[in-house]
Design a protein around this motif. Structure first.
Motif, PDB file in Angstrom:
ATOM      1  N   PRO A  66     -15.027   1.601  -7.364  1.00  0.00           N
ATOM      2  CA  PRO A  66     -14.137   2.767  -7.333  1.00  0.00           C
ATOM      3  C   PRO A  66     -13.807   3.125  -5.887  1.00  0.00           C
ATOM      4  N   PRO A  67     -12.579   3.503  -5.579  1.00  0.00           N
ATOM      5  CA  PRO A  67     -12.211   3.813  -4.193  1.00  0.00           C
ATOM      6  C   PRO A  67     -13.108   4.872  -3.565  1.00  0.00           C
ATOM      7  N   GLN A  68     -13.589   5.806  -4.365  1.00  0.00           N
ATOM      8  CA  GLN A  68     -14.431   6.874  -3.844  1.00  0.00           C
ATOM      9  C   GLN A  68     -15.762   6.354  -3.309  1.00  0.00           C
ATOM     10  N   ALA A 122       2.105   2.090  -3.336  1.00  0.00           N
ATOM     11  CA  ALA A 122       1.703   2.721  -2.072  1.00  0.00           C
ATOM     12  C   ALA A 122       0.719   1.861  -1.299  1.00  0.00           C
ATOM     13  N   ILE A 123      -0.266   1.289  -1.968  1.00  0.00           N
ATOM     14  CA  ILE A 123      -1.259   0.483  -1.256  1.00  0.00           C
ATOM     15  C   ILE A 123      -0.636  -0.828  -0.787  1.00  0.00           C
ATOM     16  N   ARG A 124       0.327  -1.366  -1.538  1.00  0.00           N
ATOM     17  CA  ARG A 124       0.999  -2.594  -1.113  1.00  0.00           C
ATOM     18  C   ARG A 124       1.785  -2.356   0.168  1.00  0.00           C
ATOM     19  N   ALA A 173      -4.934   6.924   0.037  1.00  0.00           N
ATOM     20  CA  ALA A 173      -5.381   8.001   0.913  1.00  0.00           C
ATOM     21  C   ALA A 173      -6.756   7.714   1.498  1.00  0.00           C
ATOM     22  N   ILE A 174      -7.656   7.176   0.685  1.00  0.00           N
ATOM     23  CA  ILE A 174      -9.019   6.882   1.165  1.00  0.00           C
ATOM     24  C   ILE A 174      -8.979   5.768   2.201  1.00  0.00           C
TER      25      ILE A 174
END
Length: 291
Positions: free
Chosen positions: A40-42, A133-135, A78-79
């Motif tokens: 998980p990104p978190q 967005a991440i791409r 964002a992370i």
């Protein structure tokens, strides 16, 4: 001496489902990256903290983060952006055309993770919206549409192996046929066409690591010619292994007892393979000392 508490290198592996994340992760693991799948990104922040505490023990970590994380995945851009100031963080994005992704999912007979009650293509379209967005902020984008798994793995090695790191390791192993053929070998050479030093009383108690045995074996007709020709023939093989991303191979060299002729030949062969670009060479004497 103070401990190194600087964070290690972190690579986020993400992209479209079916674009080759598993293949990329396996290739990175072969390059000695510590790979964490479906993170998980978190959990990226705690992972970065761990690299700081571990120091040199975890210098390179690859985290596979994708839509399997469901709603948690939305926070990845964002992370990742917030972590770039703290660490050597890069993002690898794997992509492929819709047509190719559909064929890949159909071939393995598995649904797309976002397919729901729709079609595979519906799932792909939903995923493209989530990864936009991440791409856009990825450091490396690899389109795998025309790559098979071996070609993709080779591409990952080219991108993320340390400069000067060997892309292939070959073990040249001497052995004795009377103890059985090694089971984990790729190629076998038989040196029993040369006279056996065992029948020379002053050489019987020595091994191929001793100079008198070496001189005797290499002075025999055909010995040097075979070693030179075999080494030359192995050059394109080892280069081909690298292209196919085969990371390890074993070339076995046998004689009767694995004590004299095979030992000399293995040492000589290894020395001639040391100049193959991208290849690290090791020598192993399986049966030396059994008599």
């Amino acid at each position: 001496m103070s401990e190194d508490r600087s964070p290690g290198e972190i690579l986020i592996v993400t992209g479209m489902s079916g674009a080759g994340r598993t293949t990329a992760a396996n290739a990175l693991e072969d390059l000695d990256w510590y790979v964490v799948d479906n993170l998980p990104p978190q959990m990226l922040r705690p992972l970065l903290d761990l690299t700081e505490m571990a120091g040199a023990a975890l210098p390179k970590i690859a985290a596979v983060v994708d839509v399997r994380g469901r709603d948690l995945f939305a926070e990845l851009p964002a992370i990742a952006s917030s972590l770039r100031d703290r660490s050597q963080l890069r993002v690898l994005f794997l992509d492929a055309s819709d047509e190719v992704l559909v064929r890949r999912f159909e071939s393995v007979r598995r649904p797309h993770p976002l397919q729901g009650d729709g079609t595979i293509l519906d799932g792909i379209h939903r995923e493209r919206e989530r990864v936009t967005a991440i791409r856009e902020n990825a450091d490396v984008i690899v389109d795998t549409s025309t790559l098979n798994i071996h070609q993709l793995a080779t591409r990952i090695v080219e991108l993320f192996s340390d400069e000067g790191t060997a892309r292939h390791t070959v073990t040249v192993m001497s052995f004795g046929f009377k103890y059985g053929l090694p089971t984990d070998v790729d190629l076998v050479a038989d040196m029993r066409f040369l006279p056996n030093p065992y029948w020379i009383p002053e050489l019987r108690g020595l091994t191929g690591e001793d100079e008198p045995v070496r001189d005797f074996v290499l002075s025999q007709p055909g010995a040097l010619a075979f070693i030179d020709a075999y080494a030359l023939a192995l050059h394109p093989v080892l280069e081909g292994y690298q292209r196919e991303n085969k990371r390890h191979s074993v070339v076995a060299v046998g004689c009767t007892g694995g004590k004299h002729r095979s030992v000399v030949t293995a040492i000589e062969l290894a020395s001639r393979l040391a100049d193959v670009p991208g290849v690290a060479v090791r020598v192993k004497h399986r049966d030396l000392g059994r008599e």
